[in-house]
Design a protein around this motif. Structure first.
Motif, PDB file in Angstrom:
ATOM      1  N   GLU A  72      17.393   3.532 -16.369  1.00  0.00           N
ATOM      2  CA  GLU A  72      16.015   3.036 -16.279  1.00  0.00           C
ATOM      3  C   GLU A  72      15.447   3.407 -14.914  1.00  0.00           C
ATOM      4  O   GLU A  72      16.154   3.348 -13.902  1.00  0.00           O
ATOM      5  CB  GLU A  72      15.981   1.522 -16.451  1.00  0.00           C
ATOM      6  CG  GLU A  72      14.570   0.936 -16.384  1.00  0.00           C
ATOM      7  CD  GLU A  72      14.555  -0.579 -16.467  1.00  0.00           C
ATOM      8  OE1 GLU A  72      13.561  -1.186 -16.028  1.00  0.00           O
ATOM      9  OE2 GLU A  72      15.535  -1.152 -16.962  1.00  0.00           O
ATOM     10  N   TYR A  73      14.169   3.785 -14.874  1.00  0.00           N
ATOM     11  CA  TYR A  73      13.529   4.174 -13.606  1.00  0.00           C
ATOM     12  C   TYR A  73      13.498   2.971 -12.678  1.00  0.00           C
ATOM     13  O   TYR A  73      13.023   1.889 -13.053  1.00  0.00           O
ATOM     14  CB  TYR A  73      12.124   4.696 -13.876  1.00  0.00           C
ATOM     15  CG  TYR A  73      11.493   5.394 -12.696  1.00  0.00           C
ATOM     16  CD1 TYR A  73      12.095   6.504 -12.110  1.00  0.00           C
ATOM     17  CD2 TYR A  73      10.278   4.953 -12.169  1.00  0.00           C
ATOM     18  CE1 TYR A  73      11.515   7.160 -11.036  1.00  0.00           C
ATOM     19  CE2 TYR A  73       9.690   5.599 -11.093  1.00  0.00           C
ATOM     20  CZ  TYR A  73      10.312   6.708 -10.533  1.00  0.00           C
ATOM     21  OH  TYR A  73       9.730   7.347  -9.459  1.00  0.00           O
ATOM     22  N   LEU A  74      13.998   3.128 -11.459  1.00  0.00           N
ATOM     23  CA  LEU A  74      14.195   2.004 -10.548  1.00  0.00           C
ATOM     24  C   LEU A  74      12.946   1.552  -9.821  1.00  0.00           C
ATOM     25  O   LEU A  74      12.776   0.367  -9.548  1.00  0.00           O
ATOM     26  CB  LEU A  74      15.268   2.367  -9.506  1.00  0.00           C
ATOM     27  CG  LEU A  74      16.700   2.494 -10.015  1.00  0.00           C
ATOM     28  CD1 LEU A  74      17.578   3.119  -8.935  1.00  0.00           C
ATOM     29  CD2 LEU A  74      17.245   1.136 -10.412  1.00  0.00           C
ATOM     30  N   PHE A  75      12.052   2.470  -9.499  1.00  0.00           N
ATOM     31  CA  PHE A  75      10.964   2.174  -8.573  1.00  0.00           C
ATOM     32  C   PHE A  75      10.109   0.992  -9.014  1.00  0.00           C
ATOM     33  O   PHE A  75       9.751   0.139  -8.210  1.00  0.00           O
ATOM     34  CB  PHE A  75      10.081   3.419  -8.388  1.00  0.00           C
ATOM     35  CG  PHE A  75       8.971   3.220  -7.393  1.00  0.00           C
ATOM     36  CD1 PHE A  75       9.251   3.074  -6.041  1.00  0.00           C
ATOM     37  CD2 PHE A  75       7.649   3.180  -7.800  1.00  0.00           C
ATOM     38  CE1 PHE A  75       8.238   2.892  -5.114  1.00  0.00           C
ATOM     39  CE2 PHE A  75       6.624   2.991  -6.882  1.00  0.00           C
ATOM     40  CZ  PHE A  75       6.921   2.847  -5.539  1.00  0.00           C
ATOM     41  N   ASP A 108       0.825  -1.213   0.000  1.00  0.00           N
ATOM     42  CA  ASP A 108       0.000   0.000   0.000  1.00  0.00           C
ATOM     43  C   ASP A 108       0.856   1.257   0.000  1.00  0.00           C
ATOM     44  O   ASP A 108       0.488   2.267  -0.613  1.00  0.00           O
ATOM     45  CB  ASP A 108      -0.929   0.007   1.218  1.00  0.00           C
ATOM     46  CG  ASP A 108      -2.027  -1.042   1.118  1.00  0.00           C
ATOM     47  OD1 ASP A 108      -2.442  -1.350  -0.019  1.00  0.00           O
ATOM     48  OD2 ASP A 108      -2.455  -1.557   2.167  1.00  0.00           O
ATOM     49  N   ASP A 109       2.016   1.209   0.684  1.00  0.00           N
ATOM     50  CA  ASP A 109       2.875   2.392   0.750  1.00  0.00           C
ATOM     51  C   ASP A 109       3.554   2.663  -0.588  1.00  0.00           C
ATOM     52  O   ASP A 109       3.681   3.808  -1.012  1.00  0.00           O
ATOM     53  CB  ASP A 109       3.925   2.228   1.854  1.00  0.00           C
ATOM     54  CG  ASP A 109       3.326   2.287   3.249  1.00  0.00           C
ATOM     55  OD1 ASP A 109       2.493   3.184   3.493  1.00  0.00           O
ATOM     56  OD2 ASP A 109       3.664   1.442   4.086  1.00  0.00           O
ATOM     57  N   CYS A 110       4.002   1.598  -1.256  1.00  0.00           N
ATOM     58  CA  CYS A 110       4.586   1.761  -2.594  1.00  0.00           C
ATOM     59  C   CYS A 110       3.499   2.106  -3.610  1.00  0.00           C
ATOM     60  O   CYS A 110       3.733   2.837  -4.570  1.00  0.00           O
ATOM     61  CB  CYS A 110       5.296   0.483  -3.043  1.00  0.00           C
ATOM     62  SG  CYS A 110       6.896   0.182  -2.263  1.00  0.00           S
ATOM     63  N   GLY A 111       2.308   1.514  -3.396  1.00  0.00           N
ATOM     64  CA  GLY A 111       1.209   1.724  -4.329  1.00  0.00           C
ATOM     65  C   GLY A 111       1.255   0.790  -5.523  1.00  0.00           C
ATOM     66  O   GLY A 111       0.478   0.944  -6.462  1.00  0.00           O
ATOM     67  N   ILE A 112       2.162  -0.202  -5.499  1.00  0.00           N
ATOM     68  CA  ILE A 112       2.279  -1.158  -6.591  1.00  0.00           C
ATOM     69  C   ILE A 112       2.511  -2.560  -6.019  1.00  0.00           C
ATOM     70  O   ILE A 112       2.741  -2.723  -4.816  1.00  0.00           O
ATOM     71  CB  ILE A 112       3.434  -0.813  -7.553  1.00  0.00           C
ATOM     72  CG1 ILE A 112       4.778  -0.833  -6.822  1.00  0.00           C
ATOM     73  CG2 ILE A 112       3.198   0.525  -8.225  1.00  0.00           C
ATOM     74  CD1 ILE A 112       5.972  -0.630  -7.742  1.00  0.00           C
ATOM     75  N   CYS A 113       2.456  -3.566  -6.895  1.00  0.00           N
ATOM     76  CA  CYS A 113       2.725  -4.943  -6.495  1.00  0.00           C
ATOM     77  C   CYS A 113       4.218  -5.228  -6.584  1.00  0.00           C
ATOM     78  O   CYS A 113       4.901  -4.769  -7.494  1.00  0.00           O
ATOM     79  CB  CYS A 113       1.957  -5.918  -7.378  1.00  0.00           C
ATOM     80  SG  CYS A 113       0.170  -5.890  -7.112  1.00  0.00           S
ATOM     81  N   ARG A 114       4.695  -6.004  -5.613  1.00  0.00           N
ATOM     82  CA  ARG A 114       6.090  -6.431  -5.570  1.00  0.00           C
ATOM     83  C   ARG A 114       6.145  -7.956  -5.661  1.00  0.00           C
ATOM     84  O   ARG A 114       5.121  -8.625  -5.548  1.00  0.00           O
ATOM     85  CB  ARG A 114       6.742  -5.986  -4.255  1.00  0.00           C
ATOM     86  CG  ARG A 114       6.775  -4.475  -4.046  1.00  0.00           C
ATOM     87  CD  ARG A 114       7.752  -3.815  -4.952  1.00  0.00           C
ATOM     88  NE  ARG A 114       7.982  -2.402  -4.647  1.00  0.00           N
ATOM     89  CZ  ARG A 114       8.651  -1.596  -5.434  1.00  0.00           C
ATOM     90  NH1 ARG A 114       9.160  -2.041  -6.571  1.00  0.00           N
ATOM     91  NH2 ARG A 114       8.826  -0.337  -5.118  1.00  0.00           N
ATOM     92  N   VAL A 115       7.336  -8.510  -5.838  1.00  0.00           N
ATOM     93  CA  VAL A 115       7.528  -9.960  -5.825  1.00  0.00           C
ATOM     94  C   VAL A 115       8.557 -10.319  -4.759  1.00  0.00           C
ATOM     95  O   VAL A 115       9.323  -9.467  -4.312  1.00  0.00           O
ATOM     96  CB  VAL A 115       7.993 -10.490  -7.200  1.00  0.00           C
ATOM     97  CG1 VAL A 115       6.939 -10.232  -8.260  1.00  0.00           C
ATOM     98  CG2 VAL A 115       9.330  -9.878  -7.614  1.00  0.00           C
TER      99      VAL A 115
END
Length: 266
Positions: free
Chosen positions: A158-161, A111-118
């Protein structure tokens, strides 16, 4: 023979998708109204357009429609196809409009990043100052740099986020791609491209330079001249004897320094 609910959901699992993801649906890009296998396929295709004004990236949150790869039915974003009843993705995130059949990746939404991680939620924590998820091994064990992941890799840019490549947090707190870091080290570059601090333990190198300086006597005209130096490792400004091989920081003993004033005659 009647098909069970589970068999219907599992039909086609890992049998569809692209080089980026295994999934049983395609997305309709709201920005150009075209259908693509995933947002990365869209971004790669549009980046090749001849007219630079036509190049654009898909915003994942804006996707509203998907097309089932099994029955070709277009429908609003959801995990299960409204027509044939298959799971269009074993992993599904309603926020990111993200589908993936390969659940061994350990996908999770931050939720804090706002994206899915693996990598599994249990293996990561979110550093609020750095603005990204890091391995739990770095919890209370890294130097925080505000929004360090919301920048471009200093090597490949390349954008890291939200990059699909693995990243590394260096001793200084700055981040870059692991493969870019390894290539940098392979080329005997041991300083952060952003802040110039040493990224590995250089004590053995500094000792070798000590020995080289001791064995290399400067000409009489330069032997006792001094120069003001700035240390990239500790940020201290000190005065040191000028030597052609290098100047040593008297504070942290590093040779990762640069002259900020010419030699001073003695």
């Amino acid at each position: 023979m009647e098909v069970s609910a589970k068999e219907r959901l599992d039909f086609g699992n890992m049998g569809y998708g692209c080089k980026h993801y295994r999934r049983r649906c395609k997305i309709r890009a709201p920005c150009c109204n075209e259908i693509y296998q995933c947002r990365h396929c869209h971004n790669e295709a549009t980046s090749m357009l001849s007219n630079p004004f036509d190049r654009h990236e898909l915003v994942r949150y804006d996707v509203k429609q998907v097309v089932c790869s099994v029955c070709d039915t277009e429908q609003p974003v959801a995990q299960v196809c409204t027509n044939c009843g298959v799971n269009m993705g074993e992993y599904f995130c309603e926020v990111c409009k993200f589908y993936d059949d390969d659940t061994e990746k350990g996908q999770f939404h931050c939720d804090d990043c706002g994206i899915c991680r693996v990598g599994g939620r249990e293996n990561y924590f979110h550093c609020k100052k750095c603005g990204s998820c890091y391995s739990v091994s770095l919890c209370d064990n890294h130097l925080c740099v505000e929004n360090s992941m919301r920048h471009h890799c200093p090597i490949c840019y390349e954008y890291l986020f939200d990059s699909l490549k693995d990243t590394i947090v260096m001793k200084c707190g700055h981040t870059m791609h692991c493969e870019c870091y390894e290539e940098m080290i392979k080329r005997n570059k041991y300083c952060c491209p952003i802040c110039s601090k040493s990224v590995i333990d250089m004590s053995r190198t500094w000792k070798r330079i000590d020995e080289e300086i001791e064995a290399t006597v400067m000409p009489e005209d330069y032997r006792y001249q001094k120069v003001w130096i700035l240390c990239n490792d500790c940020n201290d400004t000190t005065e040191a004897y000028f030597h052609i091989i290098g100047q040593k920081c008297s504070h942290c003993r590093s040779y990762n320094t640069r002259s900020i004033a010419p030699p001073v005659p003695q």
